[in-house]
Every structure is written in structure tokens, then in C-alpha cells.
Motif scaffolding. Structure first.
Motif, PDB file in Angstrom:
ATOM      1  N   ALA A   1       8.723 -35.659  -5.297  1.00 12.70           N
ATOM      2  CA  ALA A   1       9.123 -36.435  -6.465  1.00 12.70           C
ATOM      3  C   ALA A   1       8.596 -35.795  -7.748  1.00 12.70           C
ATOM      4  O   ALA A   1       8.984 -36.175  -8.833  1.00 12.70           O
ATOM      5  N   HIS A   2       7.697 -34.822  -7.614  1.00 11.94           N
ATOM      6  CA  HIS A   2       7.087 -34.168  -8.766  1.00 11.94           C
ATOM      7  C   HIS A   2       7.372 -32.663  -8.746  1.00 11.94           C
ATOM      8  O   HIS A   2       6.525 -31.849  -9.072  1.00 11.94           O
ATOM      9  N   ASP A   3       8.581 -32.297  -8.368  1.00  6.40           N
ATOM     10  CA  ASP A   3       8.946 -30.882  -8.270  1.00  6.40           C
ATOM     11  C   ASP A   3       8.804 -30.139  -9.593  1.00  6.40           C
ATOM     12  O   ASP A   3       8.580 -28.935  -9.609  1.00  6.40           O
ATOM     13  N   ASP A   4       8.952 -30.847 -10.706  1.00  2.51           N
ATOM     14  CA  ASP A   4       8.867 -30.178 -12.002  1.00  2.51           C
ATOM     15  C   ASP A   4       7.435 -30.113 -12.529  1.00  2.51           C
ATOM     16  O   ASP A   4       7.198 -29.599 -13.608  1.00  2.51           O
ATOM     17  N   TYR A   5       6.478 -30.629 -11.756  1.00  4.30           N
ATOM     18  CA  TYR A   5       5.072 -30.558 -12.147  1.00  4.30           C
ATOM     19  C   TYR A   5       4.496 -29.220 -11.682  1.00  4.30           C
ATOM     20  O   TYR A   5       4.913 -28.676 -10.664  1.00  4.30           O
ATOM     21  N   LEU A   6       3.523 -28.709 -12.438  1.00  6.49           N
ATOM     22  CA  LEU A   6       2.830 -27.496 -12.017  1.00  6.49           C
ATOM     23  C   LEU A   6       1.817 -27.848 -10.929  1.00  6.49           C
ATOM     24  O   LEU A   6       1.122 -28.862 -11.024  1.00  6.49           O
ATOM     25  N   ARG A   7       1.737 -27.001  -9.921  1.00  7.81           N
ATOM     26  CA  ARG A   7       0.712 -27.191  -8.908  1.00  7.81           C
ATOM     27  C   ARG A   7      -0.611 -26.685  -9.468  1.00  7.81           C
ATOM     28  O   ARG A   7      -0.662 -25.615 -10.094  1.00  7.81           O
ATOM     29  N   ILE A   8      -1.676 -27.427  -9.261  1.00  9.81           N
ATOM     30  CA  ILE A   8      -2.988 -27.040  -9.780  1.00  9.81           C
ATOM     31  C   ILE A   8      -3.394 -25.678  -9.226  1.00  9.81           C
ATOM     32  O   ILE A   8      -4.040 -24.891  -9.914  1.00  9.81           O
ATOM     33  N   ASN A   9      -2.980 -25.371  -8.021  1.00 12.57           N
ATOM     34  CA  ASN A   9      -3.268 -24.062  -7.437  1.00 12.57           C
ATOM     35  C   ASN A   9      -2.684 -22.926  -8.273  1.00 12.57           C
ATOM     36  O   ASN A   9      -3.189 -21.805  -8.262  1.00 12.57           O
ATOM     37  N   GLU A  10      -1.604 -23.219  -8.999  1.00 12.56           N
ATOM     38  CA  GLU A  10      -0.975 -22.180  -9.814  1.00 12.56           C
ATOM     39  C   GLU A  10      -1.871 -21.755 -10.970  1.00 12.56           C
ATOM     40  O   GLU A  10      -1.764 -20.632 -11.469  1.00 12.56           O
ATOM     41  N   ILE A  11      -2.758 -22.656 -11.397  1.00 12.28           N
ATOM     42  CA  ILE A  11      -3.728 -22.308 -12.435  1.00 12.28           C
ATOM     43  C   ILE A  11      -4.615 -21.175 -11.944  1.00 12.28           C
ATOM     44  O   ILE A  11      -4.912 -20.224 -12.667  1.00 12.28           O
ATOM     45  N   LYS A  12      -5.036 -21.265 -10.678  1.00 15.50           N
ATOM     46  CA  LYS A  12      -5.850 -20.217 -10.067  1.00 15.50           C
ATOM     47  C   LYS A  12      -5.088 -18.892 -10.084  1.00 15.50           C
ATOM     48  O   LYS A  12      -5.626 -17.865 -10.496  1.00 15.50           O
ATOM     49  N   ASN A  13      -3.837 -18.915  -9.648  1.00 13.62           N
ATOM     50  CA  ASN A  13      -3.045 -17.687  -9.610  1.00 13.62           C
ATOM     51  C   ASN A  13      -2.878 -17.080 -10.998  1.00 13.62           C
ATOM     52  O   ASN A  13      -3.026 -15.879 -11.194  1.00 13.62           O
ATOM     53  N   TYR A  14      -2.562 -17.938 -11.976  1.00  6.87           N
ATOM     54  CA  TYR A  14      -2.306 -17.464 -13.334  1.00  6.87           C
ATOM     55  C   TYR A  14      -3.558 -16.837 -13.946  1.00  6.87           C
ATOM     56  O   TYR A  14      -3.484 -15.806 -14.617  1.00  6.87           O
ATOM     57  N   LEU A  15      -4.703 -17.443 -13.711  1.00 11.73           N
ATOM     58  CA  LEU A  15      -5.941 -16.897 -14.265  1.00 11.73           C
ATOM     59  C   LEU A  15      -6.368 -15.621 -13.552  1.00 11.73           C
ATOM     60  O   LEU A  15      -6.986 -14.744 -14.156  1.00 11.73           O
ATOM     61  N   TYR A  16      -6.062 -15.515 -12.263  1.00 14.32           N
ATOM     62  CA  TYR A  16      -6.380 -14.286 -11.533  1.00 14.32           C
ATOM     63  C   TYR A  16      -5.491 -13.146 -12.036  1.00 14.32           C
ATOM     64  O   TYR A  16      -5.963 -12.073 -12.374  1.00 14.32           O
TER      65      TYR A  16
END
Length: 194
Positions: A5-20
Motif C-alpha cells: 500500500a506504500h509502494d511510492d514510499y522510500l524504503r529506509i534501507n535505500e538511505i543506506k544504499n544512497y549514502l554508501y
């Protein structure tokens, strides 16, 4: 609540990927290339094994904080449009402690922002967060992570930059520490590095 139901939300795990490395997020979110490696599968397996072992322990955080333990708890922030799954929450009479498991003892610069996102989402859902921890699997150590008011501003700036990258579908520049590239699942896509 249903994650789909939240497909358009960013996954918090993606923050890790983006910062790496922002390119990991670019390849995964813009080009829809999802690649697994032995390294990533090893990390997933280490976390799963640790959770099995942790469930058998009677007390959380090695008796630092007693409480009811919950594993793989979904949290959602409608305000920040984030969704994530916390590895462990210890519920006490006065509030909760958040624990995120890591399969490395080295912080590659994302632990603080990831815990900030988890904490803000948990608070938005009505939880009183008493503290946040990283549990490093290799040395079985708990490290306290203090979320300070300035971290929310940094997180919002990070979410904005990540969202702008997705909207523009623009490949970010390479990371300055090319040692990260040697174990990256997308290394062969970055022709400007090798």
C-alpha cells in the motif's frame, strides 16, 4: 499494514544504499536493476541466523534493558514518506529501544541516518523511543546511537536529494572512495570508473 500500500514510499534501507554510493540507488530505483551478490546474500544470511539466536536469549541487549522483544517490526512515516523494517524492538513499561543488526563492525557513514529514519517513523506511530542501538554481528557488540535534532534536517535533505535523483533519472557521479567499487554488485555498469 500492507507494505504494498506504500509502494511510492522510500524504503529506509535505500538511505543506506544512497549514502554508501548514490549509484546503487540509481541503478535499483531508476533502472530497476536489482542485483544480488555473494556478499549481500551473506549479510542477509548472517542477520537471519542472528535473529534465530537472539530469539532464544531471555533478555534483550544482554540484560541492559529488560522487556518484550519483537523482531522485524514494520514502521511507516507518512510525513517523510518512508517505510522500513526494524530488526528488533524491545518494549518496556516506559517505551521502546530500537536495534538494527549489521553484518560488519565498520560504519560506512549511514548508521546514524538509518537509525534516525527508524526512530522518527517509530515516534510518528506513537512509540516512545528510549534509545537506539546498532548490533554488530561479527563482534556481538551493541553500540548506542544518539539521534539529535539536527539529524532530522540532514535526513530530510537526504530524502530530498534521493527523490530528486529518482525524478530526474540522472546518474550521480562516482564515489570518491573507489575501494567501495571493488565489492559492488553494479561495478561492471560504471564504465567511467574502471
Amino acid at each position: 499494514m500492507n507494505e504494498f500500500a506504500h509502494d511510492d514510499y522510500l524504503r529506509i534501507n535505500e538511505i543506506k544504499n544512497y549514502l554508501y554510493c548514490p549509484r546503487i540507488s540509481y541503478y535499483a530505483l531508476c533502472l530497476r536493476i536489482d542485483r544480488e551478490t555473494d556478499l549481500s546474500r551473506g549479510g542477509i544470511a548472517a542477520e537471519a541466523k542472528t535473529k534465530r539466536l537472539m530469539k532464544r536469549r531471555k533478555q534483550a541487549l544482554h540484560a541492559v534493558h529488560e522487556g518484550i522483544r519483537h523482531f522485524d517490526v514494520q514502521v511507516i512515516s507518512d510525513r517523510l514518506r518512508l517505510i522500513g523494517r526494524i530488526d528488533e524492538i524491545i518494549e518496556t513499561d516506559t517505551g521502546v529501544f530500537l536495534v538494527d543488526y549489521k553484518d560488519t563492525v565498520h560504519d560506512y557513514g549511514y548508521w546514524q541516518m538509518q537509525l534516525t529514519a527508524y526512530q522518527l517513523a517509530a515516534i510518528e506511530q506513537g512509540m516512545t523511543v528510549l534509545g537506539s542501538y546498532i548490533y554488530t554481528i561479527p563482534d556481538q557488540h551493541y553500540q548506542s546511537v544518539s539521534v539529535v535534532p539536527g539529524d532530522e534536517r540532514k535526513l530530510i535533505a537526504l530524502i530530498t536529494a534521493l527523490s530528486e535523483m529518482i525524478t530526474a533519472e540522472r546518474c550521480p557521479p562516482p564515489v570518491s572512495h573507489l575501494g567501495k567499487c571493488r565489492s559492488c554488485q553494479y561495478a561492471n555498469l560504471c564504465g567511467d570508473i574502471f
